[in-house]
Structures are given as structure tokens and as C-alpha cells.
Design a protein around this motif. Sequence first.
Motif: not given
Ligand code: SF4
Length: 651
Positions: A7, A45, A173
Amino acid sequence: MLIPTICPFCGVGCGLLLDVEGGKVVRVIPEKDHIVSKGKICGKGATAHKTLYLPGRLTRPLKRVGDSFVEVGWNEALNEIVERIKEVKEKYGGKAIAIYGGCQNSLEEVYLMSKLIRFLGSNNVDSCARICHEPSATALKEVVGIGASGTSVEEIPNAKVLVIAGEQITESHPVLTEYLIEAKKHGTKIIVIDPRFTKTAKLADLYIPVNQGTDVYLYNAVGNYLIKRGLYDEEFVKVRTKGFEEYAKTVSRYTLEEAERITGVPKELIIKFAEMITIKPTIFSWGLGLSEGGGINAIRAFLNLMLLTGNVGIKGAGPIVYRGQSNVQGSGDLLKPWILPNGPLNEENAKKLGELWGFEIPLEKGLTVTDALLTENDIRAVILVNYNVAHSLPNKSKVIKRLKEMDLVVVLDSYMTDTAKLAHYVLPVAMWAESEGSVVSLDRLVKWRFKAVEPPGEAKQALWVLAELAERLGLKVPKDPKVIFEEMKKVVKLYSSLKLEDVMDHSKNSRYPNGEIVLYEDKFYTSDGFAHFIPVEYRPVNRKGLVLITGRIVTKYNTDTLTTYMNDEEDIVYLNAEDMKSMGIKEGQEVILKSECGEVTVKAKSDPGLKKGYAFMINSSDLVNYVVCDILDPETRIPYYKSTEVVILSR
Ligand code: SF4
């Protein structure tokens, strides 16, 4: 066709599978086999592919002519940039050149940035970590030996207590919220320390409403309480740490009564907090509230409590830094103006690196990005790699003025950002799904992003652009990220145990160093193998107006370049309802928000989570950094984004 990648947003680094049809990514599927995210992703994501197809993708190199840009070919752009860099170097020397950025880039791209700037005779190199967690990395390095999380987010459910300081997990997060919920089911007690009662605070068993900027007092008073009552881990302190006597002497002056007065936290809550962290295992985790609020000393004071309670080097304990970008950990590891990629900036390391790289390494310390753009200095040419400094640095007017004064500004980016608009050359680069290379998560997991689709038009991978610039300047470098990965392992000791096949397999543990999930079980990575208390003193701040704090919301990402497709939130200043009433400001009313650096017109709204005397704006706002002042941490040069004194004027 499903292509695995990581991501592009926050530092959790969730695994994604990109569904490609007709040369386009049409949807994102969670990657079930990813060792950390295990098939979980958040809304950002799940819609990450949209970032590739927003209006305004840059497709051809652009050159400034007067007040506008004209399209030029790659050859013309690169040759002209090289000539102008040579001119600056000849006239002012290598130290007039700087390269900054890299948190959206791969480790291999970042490594090339680090090499190229040294070839040009300068250590003026820095990453976006400077404005988020450089104090965390520096404090961790001196306290336990490695400037990164000492345990994994996977360990959260194994903790009996989880301390979260200055971090809104639910907004910044999001996938980790699931870890919190799982941890709560296992009986983990959560302590949230934040001046603002956030959604994350709602999950807490104990909420500590600390006044902004008073963390050092709070943590020192807790340390003193634990020592006075013999509640600390004497055996751990004796066997595995150094510096306890000096620490104990320093904190002995910090009383609970004064702590209550200064921090605004009732004494009973401070005692409860102190006693809860003596439970083992406890994780000490933190976000930007600590680093951008109190700088390196706030983090040192927090980590001292981790050592005092012996909560490190065991499962379910240790430090976790919530890092905000997909490769901010990696770019922070490699891009520092005071440290070489193979160790401290000294003659011995410079000689070793010079032998590996085949040219002389400069020994003079470089300038941080904040010093370069917010103080008087000699830098005349700057290359900004996926770094929108005109949006993200404080005192925006000053940054814009400084960029306009430069002889040469080259921007590598995928969209026409505020910074790109000020450049002499804008070079269109491939985005995360259009290129390949490795990135490091917030818990040291190194994973490969595979290329899913071609970049649009004539856009090129940043690696190619950096390698071409290097070559035309006289430095031959590989353009294959796999070759660079292997070279990098020879230079960066921490990465030496990484295996490319494990990095490419998202189901495998490929953490550095040596695949360790929980660090420091046997030894600390400091030069003497001990953990070090770093005593710090509280420095009082006298404020007259409101304190403006900034933070994230879940639908926005950093400078908002990639999240314009989400919620189009207006520029709003959030205030305490009673403060609004006493100022005669109505809900939704336009007001002027003013600081020493500037003023902006925004709408005012109430936030039940805000204490009296505080204002809050999201850090993605176009306007907020006109008001946030450029007060820098004396040691690590991070701006104190969360402590600007402001006044509100009715319109
Ligand atoms: S928590 Fe959400 S924004 Fe962060 S890496 Fe995972 S999918 Fe991507």
C-alpha cells in the motif's frame, strides 16, 4: 492478472494485490498471505488504485519559461539540468546543492539519492522523516541502538498494557485498529496520552489528557514516583542499562503535585498510569503528537520509562513508532545529512564508503531540509524527489520565498503539486504501482513492490531519472533495482542479512536486522551493548493565546495530492465549544486564524474532544502551514507543528 504490492499510504505497509485489466489497475484486493496485514486493508488501501488516475497526471518533462511551463523532451530536460548543476557547483561548490525527499520512493531510489549527492560533493540530503519521526529514530538509536520500532505490530495483542502517546491510530494507521480490538479481547489494557480526546482515546482503559508540550514533565514525574516507591525493575536496570543514577537524580525534582499543575492531568491518573506501566509486558508506542509536539526530549523521557520498567527485549513489550508513509522508515534510514549510509559521518566511514563507491566522500555535515528551506544558508540548487515541501513544511510563505530565490529547483513528481509549480524543471515520474523496488514498514519489514502497469505518457521511474542524472554528471550507476538492492546490502550493515527472495515473498518475515521480530532480547545494538537512560529536563513554555495542534483524518493523506478523490473537507479550525462561546463565535462562522507567521480565513467548528485553550486543524489543509510557525527542535530540527500560538479574530 493479480500483481502483489505494498500500500502506498501509511507505514503499516499492508499487502495489496492489484487486479490489472487492459494495462490498467481496476481494483485492489487485500493480500491474504501478507505476513502482517493478513488480508486486512483500510478504505484508503482499498481505493489506492485511484491515486494513479486522478486528473492532472504529469506525462512529459516540463521546463519553466517565464511564469509558465513548456513541454520538453527528456534529453533536453536532463542535459539542461546537468549543465545548471555543474554551473552551481563550479560557482559555489558542491555544498550549494541538495537532494531531499524519498518517503514515497523505493529503498533503491533513496540509495541512489544518497550516492548522487555525495558524488556532487555535498551531504545536503534528507528525507521527509525530518518532519515526522527523525527525533524518534535518533532517540531510539541512542537509547537502544536501532532507530526503528523494537518490536512488531503483530506483538500488540501479546501486550498486557499498550501505551499510545500522541497518535490517532484510527485515523492514521486504520488497519491497526483491528490489532487494538484483538488486543482488548485478550485483556490488553490501553493507555492513550493525548491533549485531544480522539477516537483512539475512546478505546482506552485510561486516558491521560496531557497539556500540549508538557510530556517531559509528565514522564519525569512518573519516573520519580516509580523510583521513590521502588516500583521499577531494579534487576533489569542494573544488568542491562547505563545512566540510571544521573536519570534518577534528574527526575527526583519532578513531583506529582507540580505534574498535575503543569500537565493538567489529575495526580490520581498519573499514579494509575505509573503503576500500569510496571506490568509486563507493556508496549510503549507513539506518533507525531510526541515527535512534532515535544521533539527529541519528549521521546527520550518516554523511552526512559520503558527502560525503568524493563519493558523491552521481551515478547509483547518494546517501542513501536507509528510511521506515516510507506517508506519513511527506509528513507529515514538512508538519507541523513549528518550520517552516512554506512555509519556516522567520520573519516573512517567516509574512506570505506569512498572505496565502495569509487569517489571521495565529503566530510562536512549537510543541512537538513528544514534548515535548507527555513534558515539563511548557501544552498542554490535543490532536487526534490516526490516531496511537496511547499505544502508540508511550516511557515509556507517563507518556504515559497526560499524556493523562488534558488538558482535551480528540480521536482520529480507525478502531479503538479504546490512545490512543482515553483520548479524550474518538473520531471514526471512513475507511481508506486508503475515501478518496482523495496520499501520498509513501520516495524522494519522490507517488502518488494512489483510493477503492475506502465506509467502514463513519457513518465519514467524515479530510479531511471536519478540514474540518468548521475550518469550525465559522470557517475555510472546500475538502473536495475535488484542490482542496487544487492549493492545497498554491502553498504548498509543493518540491511546486510536481507534476502531478495524473502523480500519479494510477502508471506515471509524479512525484517532487519537478521529477521528479528522482537529486538534486544540478548543485547542492545548500542556500541557497548547496554541500553542508555538519557535524562532530560522540562522546558516551560509561556503561552498567551490558543495552542494550534495539527493532525490527520482518515480520509486524507499528508499533503492530499493522492486523496483528492476522497472527502473534500473544507479548511476548518476546530475549537472548544466553551471557547467559541466566550469569543462569540458561532458554529460554521468564518474566522481569521492568526499566528506570528501568517493568517488565514477558515470556518470555525466545535470539537468535543478539545480542551479549553486549544485549536485543531488537519495537517492536509492547504492553509494550515501558512499559520504553523517554523520553530525547530534545537537538536533534530523537526518543526514543532503542534504548538503554534494562535488567536482567532471574528470576520
Ligand atoms: S492501514 Fe490502510 S493506509 Fe495503512 S498501509 Fe494498511 S491499507 Fe494502507
